[in-house]
Design a protein around this motif. Structure first.
Motif, PDB file in Angstrom:
ATOM      1  N   HIS A 172       0.987   3.136 143.973  1.00 60.40           N
ATOM      2  CA  HIS A 172       1.186   3.768 142.983  1.00 60.40           C
ATOM      3  C   HIS A 172       0.792   5.292 142.336  1.00 60.40           C
ATOM      4  CE1 HIS A 172       2.570   4.182 138.567  1.00 60.40           C
ATOM      5  NE2 HIS A 172       1.048   4.895 138.357  1.00 60.40           N
ATOM      6  N   CYS A 173      -0.646   5.343 143.246  1.00 58.35           N
ATOM      7  CA  CYS A 173      -0.434   6.945 143.576  1.00 58.35           C
ATOM      8  C   CYS A 173       0.271   7.537 143.966  1.00 58.35           C
ATOM      9  CB  CYS A 173      -1.700   7.192 143.651  1.00 58.35           C
ATOM     10  SG  CYS A 173      -3.396   5.858 141.704  1.00 58.35           S
ATOM     11  N   LEU A 174       0.548   7.330 145.533  1.00 64.56           N
ATOM     12  CA  LEU A 174       1.731   7.547 146.629  1.00 64.56           C
ATOM     13  C   LEU A 174       2.504   8.079 146.004  1.00 64.56           C
ATOM     14  CD1 LEU A 174       0.699   5.837 149.792  1.00 64.56           C
ATOM     15  CD2 LEU A 174      -0.857   7.330 148.363  1.00 64.56           C
ATOM     16  N   THR A 175       3.081   6.744 145.200  1.00 67.62           N
ATOM     17  CA  THR A 175       4.459   7.141 144.622  1.00 67.62           C
ATOM     18  C   THR A 175       4.318   7.923 143.460  1.00 67.62           C
ATOM     19  OG1 THR A 175       5.410   5.053 145.111  1.00 67.62           O
ATOM     20  CG2 THR A 175       6.952   6.168 143.936  1.00 67.62           C
ATOM     21  N   ILE A 176       3.531   8.576 143.171  1.00 68.80           N
ATOM     22  CA  ILE A 176       3.541   9.478 141.887  1.00 68.80           C
ATOM     23  C   ILE A 176       2.941  10.961 142.377  1.00 68.80           C
ATOM     24  CG2 ILE A 176       2.198  10.454 140.281  1.00 68.80           C
ATOM     25  CD1 ILE A 176       3.483   7.724 138.709  1.00 68.80           C
ATOM     26  N   ALA A 177       2.428  10.883 143.783  1.00 70.96           N
ATOM     27  CA  ALA A 177       2.645  11.885 144.104  1.00 70.96           C
ATOM     28  C   ALA A 177       3.637  12.362 144.662  1.00 70.96           C
ATOM     29  CB  ALA A 177       1.673  12.131 145.575  1.00 70.96           C
ATOM     30  N   TYR A 178       4.191  11.655 145.610  1.00 67.56           N
ATOM     31  CA  TYR A 178       5.915  11.761 146.424  1.00 67.56           C
ATOM     32  C   TYR A 178       7.098  12.852 145.346  1.00 67.56           C
ATOM     33  CZ  TYR A 178      10.412  10.787 147.695  1.00 67.56           C
ATOM     34  OH  TYR A 178      11.699  11.148 148.263  1.00 67.56           O
ATOM     35  N   THR A 227       3.225  11.748 157.533  1.00 67.40           N
ATOM     36  CA  THR A 227       3.878  12.552 157.967  1.00 67.40           C
ATOM     37  C   THR A 227       5.443  12.815 156.464  1.00 67.40           C
ATOM     38  OG1 THR A 227       3.360  12.974 160.328  1.00 67.40           O
ATOM     39  CG2 THR A 227       5.083  14.048 159.620  1.00 67.40           C
ATOM     40  N   PHE A 228       5.436  12.231 156.399  1.00 68.20           N
ATOM     41  CA  PHE A 228       6.666  11.691 155.341  1.00 68.20           C
ATOM     42  C   PHE A 228       6.350  12.315 154.085  1.00 68.20           C
ATOM     43  CE2 PHE A 228       8.568   9.215 151.760  1.00 68.20           C
ATOM     44  CZ  PHE A 228      10.304   9.512 152.158  1.00 68.20           C
ATOM     45  N   LEU A 229       4.914  11.724 154.004  1.00 72.61           N
ATOM     46  CA  LEU A 229       4.413  12.518 152.400  1.00 72.61           C
ATOM     47  C   LEU A 229       4.001  14.325 152.712  1.00 72.61           C
ATOM     48  CD1 LEU A 229       1.708  10.147 151.343  1.00 72.61           C
ATOM     49  CD2 LEU A 229       4.372  10.852 149.949  1.00 72.61           C
ATOM     50  N   GLU A 230       3.598  14.296 153.631  1.00 74.35           N
ATOM     51  CA  GLU A 230       3.641  16.083 154.038  1.00 74.35           C
ATOM     52  C   GLU A 230       4.632  16.584 154.109  1.00 74.35           C
ATOM     53  OE1 GLU A 230       1.660  15.682 157.481  1.00 74.35           O
ATOM     54  OE2 GLU A 230      -0.956  15.341 156.420  1.00 74.35           O
ATOM     55  N   VAL A 231       5.956  16.075 154.226  1.00 75.51           N
ATOM     56  CA  VAL A 231       7.542  16.260 154.725  1.00 75.51           C
ATOM     57  C   VAL A 231       7.880  16.779 153.452  1.00 75.51           C
ATOM     58  CG1 VAL A 231       9.848  16.583 155.420  1.00 75.51           C
ATOM     59  CG2 VAL A 231       7.919  16.048 157.305  1.00 75.51           C
ATOM     60  N   ALA A 232       7.515  16.220 152.612  1.00 74.78           N
ATOM     61  CA  ALA A 232       7.788  16.286 150.676  1.00 74.78           C
ATOM     62  C   ALA A 232       7.364  17.149 150.067  1.00 74.78           C
ATOM     63  CB  ALA A 232       7.654  14.496 150.079  1.00 74.78           C
ATOM     64  N   GLY A 233       6.036  17.805 150.823  1.00 77.17           N
ATOM     65  CA  GLY A 233       5.601  18.574 149.907  1.00 77.17           C
ATOM     66  C   GLY A 233       3.920  18.388 149.930  1.00 77.17           C
ATOM     67  N   VAL A 234       3.310  16.936 149.878  1.00 75.03           N
ATOM     68  CA  VAL A 234       2.093  16.666 149.223  1.00 75.03           C
ATOM     69  C   VAL A 234       1.692  16.961 150.194  1.00 75.03           C
ATOM     70  CG1 VAL A 234       1.121  14.768 148.601  1.00 75.03           C
ATOM     71  CG2 VAL A 234       3.271  14.468 148.693  1.00 75.03           C
ATOM     72  N   THR A 235       0.629  17.764 149.911  1.00 72.57           N
ATOM     73  CA  THR A 235      -0.752  17.848 151.319  1.00 72.57           C
ATOM     74  C   THR A 235      -1.526  16.604 150.951  1.00 72.57           C
ATOM     75  OG1 THR A 235      -0.312  20.575 150.602  1.00 72.57           O
ATOM     76  CG2 THR A 235      -2.379  20.221 151.020  1.00 72.57           C
ATOM     77  N   LEU A 236      -1.870  16.073 151.505  1.00 74.80           N
ATOM     78  CA  LEU A 236      -3.159  15.443 152.075  1.00 74.80           C
ATOM     79  C   LEU A 236      -4.661  15.533 152.369  1.00 74.80           C
ATOM     80  CD1 LEU A 236      -1.412  12.054 154.146  1.00 74.80           C
ATOM     81  CD2 LEU A 236      -1.605  12.998 151.551  1.00 74.80           C
ATOM     82  N   GLN A 237      -5.519  15.315 152.164  1.00 72.75           N
ATOM     83  CA  GLN A 237      -6.790  15.877 152.094  1.00 72.75           C
ATOM     84  C   GLN A 237      -7.323  14.166 152.096  1.00 72.75           C
ATOM     85  OE1 GLN A 237      -8.224  18.359 149.551  1.00 72.75           O
ATOM     86  NE2 GLN A 237      -6.910  20.226 150.187  1.00 72.75           N
ATOM     87  N   PHE A 238      -8.646  14.456 153.289  1.00 67.92           N
ATOM     88  CA  PHE A 238      -9.327  13.560 153.877  1.00 67.92           C
ATOM     89  C   PHE A 238     -10.743  13.561 152.951  1.00 67.92           C
ATOM     90  CE2 PHE A 238      -5.477  12.302 155.273  1.00 67.92           C
ATOM     91  CZ  PHE A 238      -5.007  11.134 155.169  1.00 67.92           C
ATOM     92  N   PRO A 295       9.394   5.130 148.182  1.00 62.45           N
ATOM     93  CA  PRO A 295      11.182   6.011 148.618  1.00 62.45           C
ATOM     94  C   PRO A 295      10.684   6.243 150.116  1.00 62.45           C
ATOM     95  CG  PRO A 295       8.385   7.208 147.686  1.00 62.45           C
ATOM     96  CD  PRO A 295       8.795   5.651 147.513  1.00 62.45           C
ATOM     97  N   LEU A 296       9.907   5.898 151.303  1.00 65.73           N
ATOM     98  CA  LEU A 296      10.579   5.489 152.212  1.00 65.73           C
ATOM     99  C   LEU A 296      10.060   4.150 152.721  1.00 65.73           C
ATOM    100  CD1 LEU A 296      10.787   6.489 155.554  1.00 65.73           C
ATOM    101  CD2 LEU A 296       7.767   6.544 155.930  1.00 65.73           C
ATOM    102  N   PRO A 297      10.894   2.825 152.141  1.00 69.34           N
ATOM    103  CA  PRO A 297      10.097   1.498 153.002  1.00 69.34           C
ATOM    104  C   PRO A 297       9.553   1.007 153.763  1.00 69.34           C
ATOM    105  CG  PRO A 297      12.509   2.147 152.101  1.00 69.34           C
ATOM    106  CD  PRO A 297      12.065   2.890 152.561  1.00 69.34           C
ATOM    107  N   PHE A 298       8.415   0.957 153.216  1.00 70.36           N
ATOM    108  CA  PHE A 298       7.402   0.402 153.906  1.00 70.36           C
ATOM    109  C   PHE A 298       6.818  -1.238 153.730  1.00 70.36           C
ATOM    110  CE2 PHE A 298       2.961   2.493 155.858  1.00 70.36           C
ATOM    111  CZ  PHE A 298       2.662   1.082 156.343  1.00 70.36           C
TER     112      PHE A 298
END
Length: 408
Positions: free
Chosen positions: A161-167, A198-209, A313-316
């Motif tokens: 759910h959070c990934l979709t909200i972030a996208y 990679t899809f999320l980063e291209v969409a504009g989401v910055t990922l931090q682990f 958004p990118l069917p997984f």
């Protein structure tokens, strides 16, 4: 022991309603205790995702708050309960807990319900944010929150759910950072999870682990909103369950393969079991539970033949087993296909498939990433159920009805 119902369902959630609906269709006498002041909160989250995905695809800016207010009116989510009552389910809009002596019953404010069987399906809730100014993901269900969101938003968590909200927030022009632990989906194939990142980063989401608590770092940053979704907890503590019924610290319900708790006439289903909060899995659990009750069987929940979608958004999509769960002689095949979208005046998109096979080339599991994945994943489900061996990629795609759409 005299009983009032064949099945008492605890929880006005998607899983609870699916269980009650299937049980009443089998001729059982059913009661459903709402067990929450906000029924179908999980369905409201699904509705929010659908609205945001639709708005994110629009070419022009839209009034997000107005759309959410129209799509997620709280009173609308009482309608499924009303329809359930019309089918004969005794819907009880109260909260309650188990009473164990002198005999097992479920006691609400005004009722004492004695059931032959019980189904625990109260769902889950996000853990409380560590700071008062942090938002819970459910705060986004309030349309009035959206106009107040600042330009910079940080989401802590790796839930689907959070990934979709972030996208969607990134598509709305927000500066979005997603903080997760090590991997987005630790149990899924790492190569495909990498493609998703990679899809999320291209969409504009910055990922931090982060391996440490990000709370202090976030407090030091001004002019941002923090959405705290680090983990969920099972809504079991209010049910007066014995200690061996739950798994601390999240208090998810402990069940066996047949969805039975330590007391065999009490079952569980839905995200309260601690798995993915996905409707496909909840429906499979509800179906298994009711079949076992109505037909006096001991079937295990068919998780390995239940397809589920982790990200829209990118069917997984995934079905079956993978990686560490494979037998020693298991192997995998992987292939990427461009999709021919010329007729729809769209750029070609990639469809990536990974199949896990046994020594006889029978399909054990599959992950599909990209457009058309829904059609393929159900074809994979059918191959797992029928034990048909994999032959060639041409044969595989032709039987799925997708061969003509591939660019070779």
């Amino acid at each position: 022991m005299a009983v009032d119902y064949d099945l008492v369902v605890l929880g006005a959630t998607g899983a609870g309603i699916a269980t009650a609906r299937r049980a009443i269709a089998q001729g059982l006498k059913v009661a459903l205790v709402q067990q929450t002041i906000s029924p179908l909160r999980d369905q409201q989250r699904c509705a929010l995702e659908k609205v945001l995905l639709y708005l994110a695809a629009q070419p022009q800016p839209v009034d997000i708050a107005a759309w959410i207010k129209g799509a997620i009116a709280p009173d609308d989510f009482y309608e499924p309960l009303a329809r359930l009552a019309e089918t004969g389910v005794d819907v009880i809009p109260e909260l309650g807990q188990f009473r164990w002596r002198p005999q097992v019953s479920f006691v609400t404010e005004t009722r004492c319900l004695r059931g032959k069987h019980y189904a625990i399906a109260p769902g889950t809730a996000w853990t409380t944010p560590p700071q008062e100014n942090f938002l819970s993901p459910d705060a986004l269900l309030d349309a009035d929150i959206w106009p107040t969101l600042p330009e910079k938003i940080t989401i802590v968590g790796q839930d689907s759910h959070c990934l979709t909200i972030a996208y969607c927030l990134a598509k709305f022009g927000k500066t979005v950072t997603l903080i997760a632990e090590k991997f987005l989906f630790p149990t899924e194939d790492p190569d495909y999870v990498g493609n998703l990142q990679t899809f999320l980063e291209v969409a504009g989401v910055t990922l931090q682990f982060a391996n440490t608590d990000p709370c202090q770092e976030l407090l030091a940053q001004a002019n941002q909103a923090v959405i705290w979704a680090e983990s969920r907890r099972g809504l079991t503590t209010q049910l007066n369950l014995p200690p061996d019924f739950c798994r601390p610290p999240q208090m998810f319900l402990r069940v066996n393969g047949q969805l039975q708790t330590p007391q065999k006439n009490i079952y569980g289903c839905g995200p309260v079991l601690g798995g993915y909060d996905l409707p496909e899995l909840a429906i499979a659990e509800a179906t298994t539970l009711v079949v076992n009750l109505s037909q006096r069987r001991q079937l295990s929940c068919p998780y390995t033949t239940t397809p589920y979608r982790l990200f829209a958004p990118l069917p997984f999509d995934h079905v079956g087993i993978q990686n560490s769960h494979l037998p020693p002689d298991g192997r995998f095949l992987s292939k990427m296909f461009p999709l021919d979208r010329v007729d729809q005046l769209q750029f070609p998109q990639e469809l990536t498939i990974k199949l896990w096979l046994n020594a006889q080339d029978q399909l054990l599991g599959a992950t599909v990433l990209g457009d058309r994945s829904g059609k393929l994943i159900y074809h994979c489900r059918d191959l797992i159920q029928t034990h048909k061996p994999f032959q060639t990629w041409d044969n595989f795609l032709e039987n799925a009805g997708l061969l003509a759409e591939m660019v070779w």
